[in-house]
Scaffold this active site. Structure first.
Site, mmCIF file in Angstrom:
data_model
loop_
_atom_site.group_PDB
_atom_site.id
_atom_site.type_symbol
_atom_site.label_atom_id
_atom_site.label_comp_id
_atom_site.label_asym_id
_atom_site.label_seq_id
_atom_site.Cartn_x
_atom_site.Cartn_y
_atom_site.Cartn_z
ATOM 1 N N GLY A 117 0.770 -1.240 0.000
ATOM 2 C CA GLY A 117 0.000 0.000 0.000
ATOM 3 C C GLY A 117 0.800 1.287 0.000
ATOM 4 N N GLU B 145 4.605 3.782 6.332
ATOM 5 C CA GLU B 145 3.353 3.016 6.247
ATOM 6 C C GLU B 145 2.271 3.854 5.577
ATOM 7 O OE1 GLU B 145 1.743 0.537 5.887
ATOM 8 O OE2 GLU B 145 0.872 -0.325 7.686
ATOM 9 N N ASP B 146 1.324 3.188 4.932
ATOM 10 C CA ASP B 146 0.227 3.926 4.304
ATOM 11 C C ASP B 146 -0.833 4.326 5.327
ATOM 12 O OD1 ASP B 146 -0.571 1.300 4.668
ATOM 13 O OD2 ASP B 146 -1.364 1.010 2.657
ATOM 14 N N ASP C 178 -4.468 1.556 11.046
ATOM 15 C CA ASP C 178 -5.860 1.246 11.377
ATOM 16 C C ASP C 178 -5.899 0.705 12.809
ATOM 17 O OD1 ASP C 178 -8.530 0.601 11.302
ATOM 18 O OD2 ASP C 178 -8.340 -1.017 9.855
ATOM 19 N N ASP D 116 -5.590 0.006 -1.672
ATOM 20 C CA ASP D 116 -6.493 -0.837 -2.445
ATOM 21 C C ASP D 116 -7.672 -1.334 -1.638
ATOM 22 O OD1 ASP D 116 -5.014 -2.688 -0.741
ATOM 23 O OD2 ASP D 116 -5.868 -4.266 -1.979
ATOM 24 N N ARG E 175 -5.700 1.079 -6.761
ATOM 25 C CA ARG E 175 -4.390 1.585 -6.339
ATOM 26 C C ARG E 175 -3.876 2.698 -7.255
ATOM 27 N NH1 ARG E 175 -2.074 -1.868 -2.408
ATOM 28 N NH2 ARG E 175 -2.491 -4.087 -2.679
HETATM 29 P P1 IMP Z 1 -3.749 -2.433 10.782
HETATM 30 O O1 IMP Z 1 -2.809 -3.573 11.000
HETATM 31 O O2 IMP Z 1 -5.142 -2.730 11.227
HETATM 32 O O3 IMP Z 1 -3.248 -1.117 11.326
HETATM 33 O O4 IMP Z 1 -3.933 -2.312 9.244
HETATM 34 C C1 IMP Z 1 -3.001 -1.692 8.515
HETATM 35 C C2 IMP Z 1 -2.987 -2.198 7.094
HETATM 36 O O5 IMP Z 1 -4.288 -2.448 6.567
HETATM 37 C C3 IMP Z 1 -2.377 -1.100 6.302
HETATM 38 O O6 IMP Z 1 -1.050 -1.453 6.039
HETATM 39 C C4 IMP Z 1 -3.210 -1.012 5.077
HETATM 40 O O7 IMP Z 1 -2.546 -1.632 4.029
HETATM 41 C C5 IMP Z 1 -4.480 -1.759 5.370
HETATM 42 N N1 IMP Z 1 -5.578 -0.785 5.557
HETATM 43 C C6 IMP Z 1 -6.142 -0.372 6.703
HETATM 44 N N2 IMP Z 1 -7.104 0.529 6.491
HETATM 45 C C7 IMP Z 1 -7.141 0.718 5.158
HETATM 46 C C8 IMP Z 1 -7.922 1.542 4.283
HETATM 47 O O8 IMP Z 1 -8.793 2.327 4.685
HETATM 48 N N3 IMP Z 1 -7.659 1.418 2.962
HETATM 49 C C9 IMP Z 1 -6.725 0.592 2.450
HETATM 50 N N4 IMP Z 1 -5.957 -0.191 3.217
HETATM 51 C C10 IMP Z 1 -6.168 -0.136 4.556
HETATM 52 MG MG MG Z 2 -0.384 -1.984 4.201
#
Ligand code: IMP
Ligand code: MG
Length: 173
Positions: free
Chosen positions: A42, A97-98, A101, A157, A163
């Site tokens: 991402g 990081e993108d 979440d 994505d 993307r």
């Molecule tokens: P986490 O581990 O829950 O913090 O999720 C992080 C990963 O989930 C990121 O590296 C993103 O690639 C993906 N992600 C979380 N939220 C989104 C979103 O709104 N759009 C796209 N990818 C997301």
């Molecule tokens: Mg990611």
């Protein structure tokens, strides 16, 4: 989930944020050669825009983590599926990081990198979603803050789609 996309951050606004982040980073890493580690996939567009905006000596590497289950709601299991190739002992590491979440992906990756004794370890994220119950990850350089919604475009994505879009959009039902 439908495919209605609403523009949230147009390309010009993203470029301003990237330039601001680059200036902050440049200021903090004077006389250093940081190693930027991008989290695939991402962050790939953000990563390359940031590298060009930084315009300073740096090195790059990539790491990939996959979380299993439905991608809209994180399933809570994160595995590193592609590790870095460069030795990071005594290096100044900046993780790119993108989206943050739940913070699970970063929690796993940062802990993993820490065990290899870098000189410093910082984090730059394009978007913080301020998700309820988010793990306490310290974001040193942040592009945007949002409250809710699933984002696509600018590298982000939904099931590998969207993307290529140059802006960041919210998916709406
Ligand atoms: P986490 O581990 O829950 O913090 O999720 C992080 C990963 O989930 C990121 O590296 C993103 O690639 C993906 N992600 C979380 N939220 C989104 C979103 O709104 N759009 C796209 N990818 C997301
Ligand atoms: Mg990611």
């Amino acid at each position: 989930m439908g495919n209605h996309l609403k523009l949230l951050f147009p390309p010009e606004e993203i470029q301003l944020a990237v330039n601001r982040l680059a200036n902050e980073i440049k200021r903090d890493y004077t006389d250093k050669t940081p190693l930027l580690i991008g989290i695939l996939k991402g962050s790939f567009i953000f990563f390359s825009d940031l590298v060009r905006a930084l315009d300073m000596p740096l090195e790059i590497d990539f790491i990939r983590a996959a979380s299993y289950g439905d991608r809209i709601v994180s399933s809570g299991e994160v595995k590193i599926t592609k590790d870095i190739d460069i030795n990071i002992k005594n290096r100044d590491i900046l993780v790119i990081e993108d989206v943050v979440d739940t913070g699970l992906t970063l929690d796993v990756i940062l802990e993993h990198l820490k065990t290899r004794n870098p000189a410093s370890l910082k984090l730059c994220a394009l978007v913080d979603k301020h998700t309820q119950g988010q793990l306490p990850v310290k974001i040193d350089y942040l592009g945007f803050s949002i409250r809710d919604g699933f984002l696509v475009g600018y590298g982000l994505d939904y099931n590998e789609k969207h993307r290529y879009l140059s802006g960041i959009y919210v998916m709406e039902k």
